[in-house]
Design an enzyme around this catalytic site. Structure first.
Site, PDB file in Angstrom:
ATOM      1  N   CYS A  55       0.781  -0.866   0.471  1.00 18.17           N
ATOM      2  CA  CYS A  55      -0.278  -0.006   0.260  1.00 18.17           C
ATOM      3  C   CYS A  55       0.890   1.210   0.102  1.00 18.17           C
ATOM      4  O   CYS A  55       0.535   1.979  -0.514  1.00 18.17           O
ATOM      5  CB  CYS A  55      -1.225   0.038   1.302  1.00 18.17           C
ATOM      6  N   SER A  56       1.409   1.846   0.597  1.00 23.09           N
ATOM      7  CA  SER A  56       2.950   2.345   1.284  1.00 23.09           C
ATOM      8  C   SER A  56       3.823   2.622  -0.370  1.00 23.09           C
ATOM      9  O   SER A  56       4.283   3.318  -0.710  1.00 23.09           O
ATOM     10  CB  SER A  56       3.278   2.036   2.320  1.00 23.09           C
TER      11      SER A  56
END
Length: 168
Positions: A55-56
């Site tokens: 996600c990051s």
């Protein structure tokens, strides 16, 4: 499970905002989904959690990088929805430099995830009920495209795929 042609659920998400210049925060502020999508085209993507590796490193940065191209393709707003509280989403927004590009919306109790059927049970990994990884193009509250990832995958919910669909 939500599908193309369905209307987004009438739930309330939360958004944490910053005051320009002094770093003081305001919020969390309610975002009523039905009202917020009226008359707009939204590029919406959901993911399992703030600060998680994929996600990051890939998901959010891709939408930040493609923000202008998505807007040029007719997208009014880009939303990132995650089962985290608004304070975590606000901190993650600062970390990812999403300001003015991607709205980081908290689905703290997984109401949106449950209402759409896009849940992922990570209880065995100590993370509880989360959102699966997906993206959708929403036009005036209705799902126009929907891309749901398989378990552990990141192949169809990326910004480039949604951008191609928005241009289509």
């Amino acid at each position: 499970m939500i599908k193309v042609g369905d209307t987004l659920p009438e739930v309330t998400l939360q958004e944490y905002s910053e005051v320009e210049g002094n770093g003081c925060s305001i919020g969390p502020n309610p975002v009523k989904v039905g009202d917020a999508v009226k008359g707009k085209t939204i590029a919406l993507f959901g993911l399992p959690g703030a600060y998680t590796p994929t996600c990051s490193a890939k998901h959010v940065p891709g939408y930040v990088e493609q923000a202008e191209a998505l807007k040029a393709a007719g997208v009014d707003e880009i939303w990132c929805v995650s089962v985290n509280d608004a304070f975590v989403m606000g901190a993650w927004a600062r970390d990812q430099k999403t300001g003015g590009k991607v709205r980081m919306l908290a689905d703290g109790s997984a109401d949106f995830a449950k209402a759409t059927g896009l849940t992922l049970d990570l209880t065995a990994r100590g993370m509880g009920l989360r959102s699966t990884r997906y993206s959708m193009l929403v036009k005036d509250g209705k799902v126009a495209t929907l891309n749901i990832e398989g378990p552990g995958k990141f192949e169809v919910s990326d910004a480039a795929t949604l951008l191609a669909q928005a241009k289509g």
